[in-house]
Design a protein around this motif. Sequence first.
Motif, PDB file in Angstrom:
ATOM      1  N   THR A  58      57.203  35.741  63.823  1.00  0.00           N
ATOM      2  CA  THR A  58      58.402  34.989  63.442  1.00  0.00           C
ATOM      3  C   THR A  58      58.455  33.625  64.130  1.00  0.00           C
ATOM      4  OG1 THR A  58      59.700  36.089  65.163  1.00  0.00           O
ATOM      5  CG2 THR A  58      59.760  37.052  62.934  1.00  0.00           C
ATOM      6  N   GLN A  59      57.751  33.500  65.264  1.00  0.00           N
ATOM      7  CA  GLN A  59      57.686  32.217  65.987  1.00  0.00           C
ATOM      8  C   GLN A  59      56.381  32.174  66.750  1.00  0.00           C
ATOM      9  OE1 GLN A  59      60.767  31.577  68.916  1.00  0.00           O
ATOM     10  NE2 GLN A  59      59.918  29.620  69.596  1.00  0.00           N
TER      11      GLN A  59
ATOM     12  N   LYS B  57      50.756  31.831  63.099  1.00  0.00           N
ATOM     13  CA  LYS B  57      51.907  31.089  62.591  1.00  0.00           C
ATOM     14  C   LYS B  57      52.900  32.073  61.979  1.00  0.00           C
ATOM     15  CE  LYS B  57      49.401  29.946  58.364  1.00  0.00           C
ATOM     16  NZ  LYS B  57      48.508  31.041  58.546  1.00  0.00           N
ATOM     17  N   PRO B  58      54.157  31.671  61.824  1.00  0.00           N
ATOM     18  CA  PRO B  58      55.141  32.571  61.224  1.00  0.00           C
ATOM     19  C   PRO B  58      54.664  33.110  59.875  1.00  0.00           C
ATOM     20  CG  PRO B  58      56.243  30.696  62.188  1.00  0.00           C
ATOM     21  CD  PRO B  58      54.758  30.404  62.263  1.00  0.00           C
TER      22      PRO B  58
ATOM     23  N   SER C 299      54.861  29.079  69.039  1.00  0.00           N
ATOM     24  CA  SER C 299      54.897  27.691  69.498  1.00  0.00           C
ATOM     25  C   SER C 299      54.162  27.606  70.825  1.00  0.00           C
ATOM     26  CB  SER C 299      56.341  27.195  69.596  1.00  0.00           C
ATOM     27  OG  SER C 299      57.109  28.037  70.425  1.00  0.00           O
TER      28      SER C 299
ATOM     29  N   ARG D 255      56.809  35.308  69.091  1.00  0.00           N
ATOM     30  CA  ARG D 255      57.818  36.307  68.757  1.00  0.00           C
ATOM     31  C   ARG D 255      57.429  36.950  67.436  1.00  0.00           C
ATOM     32  NH1 ARG D 255      63.566  33.599  69.299  1.00  0.00           N
ATOM     33  NH2 ARG D 255      64.250  35.737  69.560  1.00  0.00           N
TER      34      ARG D 255
END
Length: 193
Positions: A187-188, A167-168, A190, A91
């Motif tokens: 922002t995310q 990574k964020p 994973s 994201r």
Amino acid sequence: MDLLDPLRRAAAMVPAHAGSEAGVTVADALDYLDHRELEIALGLVIELGETFDAGTTFWTLLAASAAEMNLPRAETWCRWRAAETRHGIIRAELQLLSPDRPGARRVAVPGAGVLRPLWNIGLVMPEGHPDLRIARIWVERTPELPAGGSGPIRLAPLGPQGWRHLKPGDRITMHEQAPPAGIATITQASFPA
């Protein structure tokens, strides 16, 4: 196909303690199913799917139900989420450059994963130039992102394995021509083990 079957099977996967920010529970979804309010029930089960670690089967069942109800955006979203369970979630906050700048978009970014621009994600080719990667864009909370606008997006890379270093806070650039069309801040990020 009996629409109630895949919806009920997906609803059965929702933990009893799961609840949305609005207070929706699986009991609410089942109540709508019992009254054959299928579109509302589907929406509630999709909403509940964001509250727990829903797997690929859950999202695939919902995609099949949405397809049978002729709800293409819901079907596409459920297929998108099924892919995210396999490949990971990326994201970002995307800021499109002003339409008067070279390389910038002059029309809105469609929201449902249609646009597949190139992204500079920080990888470099042996020759020294950026190794651009393709990823589809899903615009969150709105049907499209206007030219020059900004908003939250999700990315679905064509080759997800090359994106695992993100990574964020990382900034990546969107390209449709040589100059960037936008800049996204992660922002995310994973990924499954």
